[in-house]
Motif scaffolding. Sequence first.
Motif, PDB file in Angstrom:
ATOM      1  N   ALA A   1     -13.000 -27.083  33.892  1.00 47.12           N
ATOM      2  CA  ALA A   1     -12.772 -28.520  34.202  1.00 47.12           C
ATOM      3  C   ALA A   1     -11.857 -28.986  33.014  1.00 47.12           C
ATOM      4  O   ALA A   1     -10.793 -29.882  33.534  1.00 47.12           O
ATOM      5  CB  ALA A   1     -14.182 -29.228  33.973  1.00 47.12           C
ATOM      6  N   PHE A   2     -11.828 -28.553  31.884  1.00 47.27           N
ATOM      7  CA  PHE A   2     -11.088 -28.912  30.831  1.00 47.27           C
ATOM      8  C   PHE A   2      -9.423 -28.609  31.052  1.00 47.27           C
ATOM      9  O   PHE A   2      -8.431 -29.262  30.874  1.00 47.27           O
ATOM     10  CB  PHE A   2     -11.151 -28.405  29.478  1.00 47.27           C
ATOM     11  CG  PHE A   2     -10.287 -28.984  28.514  1.00 47.27           C
ATOM     12  CD1 PHE A   2     -10.804 -30.054  27.777  1.00 47.27           C
ATOM     13  CD2 PHE A   2      -9.404 -27.956  27.904  1.00 47.27           C
ATOM     14  CE1 PHE A   2      -9.895 -30.390  26.851  1.00 47.27           C
ATOM     15  CE2 PHE A   2      -8.513 -28.535  26.791  1.00 47.27           C
ATOM     16  CZ  PHE A   2      -8.821 -29.738  26.367  1.00 47.27           C
ATOM     17  N   GLY A   3      -9.266 -27.428  31.729  1.00 47.57           N
ATOM     18  CA  GLY A   3      -7.962 -26.771  32.211  1.00 47.57           C
ATOM     19  C   GLY A   3      -7.358 -27.531  33.173  1.00 47.57           C
ATOM     20  O   GLY A   3      -6.069 -27.307  33.638  1.00 47.57           O
ATOM     21  N   SER A   4      -8.239 -28.106  34.104  1.00 46.44           N
ATOM     22  CA  SER A   4      -7.508 -28.807  35.497  1.00 46.44           C
ATOM     23  C   SER A   4      -7.054 -30.192  35.139  1.00 46.44           C
ATOM     24  O   SER A   4      -6.559 -30.685  36.075  1.00 46.44           O
ATOM     25  CB  SER A   4      -8.751 -28.934  36.534  1.00 46.44           C
ATOM     26  OG  SER A   4      -9.656 -30.062  36.079  1.00 46.44           O
TER      27      SER A   4
ATOM     28  N   ALA B   1     -20.763 -25.608  42.816  1.00 46.33           N
ATOM     29  CA  ALA B   1     -21.037 -24.299  42.262  1.00 46.33           C
ATOM     30  C   ALA B   1     -19.758 -23.389  42.715  1.00 46.33           C
ATOM     31  O   ALA B   1     -19.129 -22.745  42.159  1.00 46.33           O
ATOM     32  CB  ALA B   1     -22.189 -23.477  42.876  1.00 46.33           C
ATOM     33  N   ARG B   2     -19.246 -23.468  44.118  1.00 46.79           N
ATOM     34  CA  ARG B   2     -18.093 -22.751  44.654  1.00 46.79           C
ATOM     35  C   ARG B   2     -16.971 -23.173  43.876  1.00 46.79           C
ATOM     36  O   ARG B   2     -16.084 -22.556  43.699  1.00 46.79           O
ATOM     37  CB  ARG B   2     -18.000 -23.007  46.118  1.00 46.79           C
ATOM     38  CG  ARG B   2     -19.100 -22.369  46.729  1.00 46.79           C
ATOM     39  CD  ARG B   2     -18.641 -22.362  48.295  1.00 46.79           C
ATOM     40  NE  ARG B   2     -18.644 -23.515  49.139  1.00 46.79           N
ATOM     41  CZ  ARG B   2     -19.763 -24.108  49.512  1.00 46.79           C
ATOM     42  NH1 ARG B   2     -21.072 -23.641  49.533  1.00 46.79           N
ATOM     43  NH2 ARG B   2     -19.712 -25.305  49.844  1.00 46.79           N
ATOM     44  N   GLN B   3     -16.683 -24.388  43.555  1.00 45.60           N
ATOM     45  CA  GLN B   3     -15.584 -24.768  43.092  1.00 45.60           C
ATOM     46  C   GLN B   3     -15.439 -24.460  41.690  1.00 45.60           C
ATOM     47  O   GLN B   3     -14.274 -24.140  41.117  1.00 45.60           O
ATOM     48  CB  GLN B   3     -15.701 -26.532  43.007  1.00 45.60           C
ATOM     49  CG  GLN B   3     -14.400 -27.217  42.503  1.00 45.60           C
ATOM     50  CD  GLN B   3     -14.349 -28.633  42.714  1.00 45.60           C
ATOM     51  OE1 GLN B   3     -15.283 -29.389  43.399  1.00 45.60           O
ATOM     52  NE2 GLN B   3     -13.389 -29.305  42.050  1.00 45.60           N
ATOM     53  N   TRP B   4     -16.581 -24.416  40.687  1.00 39.78           N
ATOM     54  CA  TRP B   4     -16.586 -24.017  39.273  1.00 39.78           C
ATOM     55  C   TRP B   4     -16.685 -22.720  39.095  1.00 39.78           C
ATOM     56  O   TRP B   4     -16.604 -22.295  37.941  1.00 39.78           O
ATOM     57  CB  TRP B   4     -17.222 -25.103  38.671  1.00 39.78           C
ATOM     58  CG  TRP B   4     -17.119 -26.274  38.929  1.00 39.78           C
ATOM     59  CD1 TRP B   4     -17.718 -27.507  39.273  1.00 39.78           C
ATOM     60  CD2 TRP B   4     -15.922 -26.863  38.092  1.00 39.78           C
ATOM     61  NE1 TRP B   4     -17.172 -28.741  39.081  1.00 39.78           N
ATOM     62  CE2 TRP B   4     -16.072 -28.211  38.529  1.00 39.78           C
ATOM     63  CE3 TRP B   4     -14.660 -26.760  37.575  1.00 39.78           C
ATOM     64  CZ2 TRP B   4     -14.967 -29.318  38.096  1.00 39.78           C
ATOM     65  CZ3 TRP B   4     -13.864 -27.727  37.223  1.00 39.78           C
ATOM     66  CH2 TRP B   4     -14.026 -28.906  37.481  1.00 39.78           C
ATOM     67  N   GLU B   5     -17.111 -21.911  40.189  1.00 39.04           N
ATOM     68  CA  GLU B   5     -17.309 -20.328  39.707  1.00 39.04           C
ATOM     69  C   GLU B   5     -15.876 -19.812  39.248  1.00 39.04           C
ATOM     70  O   GLU B   5     -15.054 -20.011  39.876  1.00 39.04           O
ATOM     71  CB  GLU B   5     -17.919 -19.722  41.101  1.00 39.04           C
ATOM     72  CG  GLU B   5     -19.494 -20.166  41.090  1.00 39.04           C
ATOM     73  CD  GLU B   5     -20.035 -19.383  42.440  1.00 39.04           C
ATOM     74  OE1 GLU B   5     -19.370 -19.096  43.115  1.00 39.04           O
ATOM     75  OE2 GLU B   5     -21.255 -19.574  42.692  1.00 39.04           O
TER      76      GLU B   5
END
Length: 464
Positions: free
Chosen positions: A434-437, A460-464
């Motif tokens: 999330a920080f890198g986005s 879950a699928r977005q952040w895996e």
Amino acid sequence: MLQVAHIVAFGLATLGCLLAAWRVRRISHVETRYGLAGLLIFSAVWALGELTLFVDLPVAVTEVAYQVGLVAGLATVGAWLYFCSAYSGQSYHREPAFRRAALAVFLGISALKLTNPVHGLYFTAERVATPFPHTNIQLLELHLVATLLAYSLTAVGFYMLFQLFLESDIRTTGLAALVSLTGLPVVLNLLGFLVLPQFVASNYEPLGVAAFAIGALYLAEDTFESARWTAHRQVIDRIDEGIIVVDEDDIVRDFNTAARRLFPALEAEASFDDVTAERGVQAGGELEEPASWDGQAEILSFEQDGETQYYVLSETALTVGPHSVGRAVVTTDVTQVERQRRELRRQAEQLDGFAAAVAHELRNTLTIADANLTLIREALERGRVDEATEMVGTVSDANDRMTEIVGDLTTLAQLSQSVTDPSPLRFGPVAERAFGSVDTGDVTLRVEGDGRVRAGPTSARQWE
């Protein structure tokens, strides 16, 4: 001496029944009070009718008094059954069919008693000198049939009472013994009829009723009142909904375990308003206006075990005939339904916001595209191809922006859905991704520990 003993015994029974009838007004339950008062008053008249047999009065006078006593004695059977049904929490005394049948039987047997001078089949009366001067009553066939019926009906009342005592969660041995006193005079009747001529009265039942009433209302009043409520509470304790019974003065008379869990300050004889106010102070409960419930019901919300619980609070009037005697307050747990209702309302509000945002972006983009298409057409008509090409790029950028915004809004709508099957995710990688986005400039991120978060399938699928 034996004559004095009979006069004193029935005199005390008459007085005792009248005193107990005065005391019976203290009983809180209206139907129990009516039944017991009727039993005591009729028993007092019955005892007085028996008393006249042992004093020096003309036979004609004692015969009339005895007949009145017999009618009152028959009425005690109906009052006894009414009292037993009401006290034990049954509803037989309210049934119209039972009432009509009881009235028909009472009128029929009373008619036989009062017309005894005509048919002479119920009893005979004569003045005798042994074992002391008194009016002797010789009971005949019709009296024996009526007595058998009366004893059978009385036994039904005994069954209801002793069943109540068995279900009560307090010690009722003394109260059961007092109830048994009402049946003891039957033994005296049999002794006088079969063995001992010293027992000359034809009916000793008023003595037993007086002993029971005085003992229950003066010696065991607390037990007498408590037995009915505790046995009744065992029944309502099996109900999942919280039930609180209050009288017309809003004083708590009864409640079950479910209600006590919801209102810790709940106690008998407490003010219902004080109980609910105390619950609000203790748990921060607040009364909310329901959006989707009946207008006569209210939703209570309380914090319990770290979660908000919701209950529908409804009331039912308690009446005896045309008279109101209080109300039953019922609390029904609707936590799951209310949470779903609130979640649907939240999602509806988000959907309205999403629709408004999409409409706004579409209007802006279409406005930009329409204006630039007009300018492009004019530029091409004038042969300004480079200018037209530049404006085509502007339209394309606006379209790309709209596509990006609509995609973001779609993702937002998906992420705002209720999570019904969350999955565990490691917190560190989620935070780093999330920080890198986003553009964070000179800000740095440091993750300590290795905790986990729970997220829905989309997240879950977005952040895996």
